[in-house]
Design an enzyme around this catalytic site. Structure first.
Site, PDB file in Angstrom:
ATOM      1  CG  ASP A 168      -1.872   1.144   1.046  1.00 25.90           C
ATOM      2  OD1 ASP A 168      -2.686   1.151   0.013  1.00 25.90           O
ATOM      3  OD2 ASP A 168      -2.153   1.686   2.012  1.00 25.90           O
ATOM      4  CD  GLU A 252      -4.540   1.900  -2.808  1.00 25.76           C
ATOM      5  OE1 GLU A 252      -5.494   2.513  -2.675  1.00 25.76           O
ATOM      6  OE2 GLU A 252      -3.413   2.331  -2.347  1.00 25.76           O
ATOM      7  CG  ASP A 333      -0.938   3.296   5.427  1.00 19.51           C
ATOM      8  OD1 ASP A 333      -2.092   3.521   4.797  1.00 19.51           O
ATOM      9  OD2 ASP A 333      -0.195   4.134   5.869  1.00 19.51           O
TER      10      ASP A 333
END
Ligand SMILES: [Zn+2]
Length: 350
Positions: A168, A252, A333
Site C-alpha cells: 500500500d 492499488e 495501511d
C-alpha cells in the site's frame, strides 16, 4: 560536436513543430521531413543525420501522446537554455561500437569518446540505439539500448505455494507491506534532499542573471541530479529484491497525478517516487514471468476489514488505525496492504 548536435536537433525540432502547426491551421496534411530543411540550412548536414531523423520521430510521439493521453500537453518549443539536452542515434552497419575493451564509444560524426561504464554490457544483446544526454549539471551520459533474446519464463509451481505480497502507498515514507513492515528512503537520501532545499533557498535570494546566480544554479542542478540518482538507486534495489522474492505483488491502481491534485498533497506525493517504484517493480516481475496485480480502481482496499471483510464506508483520512466491530484493530495501511495481497492471490488463482 555533441553541443552542435544538440543545437541542430533543437533547431530542427522547433522548425518542424512550427511548420506542422502552420500546416494544421491551413488544413494541409503534409508532414515536414528533415531533408526539406537541409537545403535551406546546409550546416544541418554537419551533424549525425540519424539524430535528425529521430527528431522527427520524437515530434510524432509528442503529437501522439497529446492526442491519446490526457496528461500530455501540446508539443512545446525547446529553449536554448533548457537545462537538459539530448539526442538519439541508431546503429546502422556498425557505425556505433564500443572500443578498446569498453573504454571508449565510437559515435557517428563525433568519433571515439572515452567513457566510464556504469552497467554491465550484455553479451548476447544487440545494440540498437544510443541516447546522449547533457544534464543541467554539465555531465554527459550515453544510454545504450540493447535488444535481448527472449527469456524463458520460469515454470510455475503450485498456485497455493506462490509467495504473494500486498503493498500500500504510504503518505509518510514510501510503502507499507502486508507483512507489517515498511519501506522508506534511507537517511542519506533525506540529507541530500535537505541540502537541496537549502541551496534552492539560497538561489532564490540571488539576483537573477548575476554571476553568483549562475554559480548557485549549477550547484542546485548538481544536487538535483544527486537526489534523482540516489532515489533511483534505492528504488531499483528495493524493487529488485521484491521481484526476486515474490511470485506476485498486489498494488492499488491509483493515478498519482489525480491523487496529488485532488488531495492537495502536491509535491510530496509526486516526489515520493511511488509511481516510479511501481513501474520498476512491474517490469522486473514480468521479466521473470511473475506478475504485478493492480487492484481495480474501485476496490475498497482501505475501507475493507482484512479479517471479516466488512466495509467501513465512513473511514476518514485522519484515522490512522483501522478498527472493526469484529475486533480487528491494526494500522490502516497494513490493513489495506493485506487486502491487496488477498486480491492478488484471488486474481492469480482464477
Ligand atoms: Zn472486521
Amino acid at each position: 560536436m555533441l553541443g552542435k548536435t544538440f543545437g541542430c536537433c533543437r533547431f530542427l525540432y522547433n522548425h518542424m513543430l512550427s511548420d506542422r502547426k502552420l500546416a494544421d491551421i491551413e488544413g494541409r496534411s503534409e508532414r515536414p521531413r528533415p531533408a526539406m530543411y537541409k537545403k535551406e540550412y546546409p550546416w544541418l548536414k554537419e551533424v549525425d543525420s540519424l539524430a535528425l531523423c529521430n527528431v522527427q520521430l520524437h515530434l510524432e510521439t509528442a503529437y501522439k501522446n497529446h492526442k491519446e493521453r490526457k496528461d500530455a500537453g501540446y508539443p512545446r518549443f525547446k529553449r536554448k537554455h533548457d537545462s537538459r539536452c539530448s539526442y538519439t542515434t541508431n546503429v546502422v552497419n556498425g557505425n556505433i561500437r564500443l572500443e578498446e575493451n569498453v573504454k571508449k564509444i565510437r559515435l557517428p560524426k563525433v568519433g571515439s569518446v572515452r567513457i566510464k561504464v556504469h552497467r554491465d554490457i550484455p553479451e548476447e544483446g544487440k545494440l540498437k540505439s544510443v541516447t546522449v544526454v547533457r544534464e543541467a549539471s554539465g555531465k554527459y551520459y550515453a544510454s545504450l539500448l540493447y535488444e535481448m533474446p527472449e527469456r524463458e519464463n520460469q515454470a510455475k509451481g503450485d498456485k497455493a505455494d506462490e509467495k504473494v505480497l500486498g503493498i500500500d502507498f504510504a503518505m509518510r515514507g514510501l510503502a507499507v507491506f502486508s507483512d507489517g513492515s515498511r519501506a522508506d528512503y534511507p537517511g542519506y537520501y533525506r540529507e541530500t534532499e535537505k541540502r537541496l532545499a537549502r541551496e534552492q533557498r539560497k538561489l532564490s535570494r540571488c539576483e537573477k542573471g548575476s554571476r553568483n546566480y549562475v554559480k548557485q544554479k549549477k550547484r542546485v542542478a548538481v544536487l538535483h541530479e544527486k537526489v534523482r540518482n540516489q532515489r533511483k538507486d534505492f528504488l531499483h534495489k528495493l524493487s529488485r529484491s521484491l521481484a526476486d522474492e515474490y511470485d506476485a505483488v498486489g498494488v492499488e491502481d491509483i493515478d498519482m497525478r489525480a491523487m496529488s491534485r485532488s488531495l492537495h498533497f502536491g509535491k510530496s506525493v509526486m516526489d515520493n517516487g511511488y509511481g516510479m517504484f511501481r513501474t520498476m517493480l512491474g517490469y522486473k516481475l514480468e521479466e521473470q514471468g511473475r506478475i504485478l496485480v493492480k487492484a481495480d480502481r474501485f476496490f475498497p482496499s482501505s475501507k475493507k476489514c482484512s479479517v471479516c471483510g466488512k466495509i467501513k464506508e465512513d473511514l476518514a483520512l485522519s484515522e490512522r488505525k483501522y478498527r472493526c466491530s469484529c475486533g480487528n484493530e491494526m494500522d490502516r495501511d497494513v490493513n489495506a496492504a493485506i487486502n491487496l495481497r488477498a486480491e492478488a492471490r484471488k486474481r492469480i488463482s482464477a
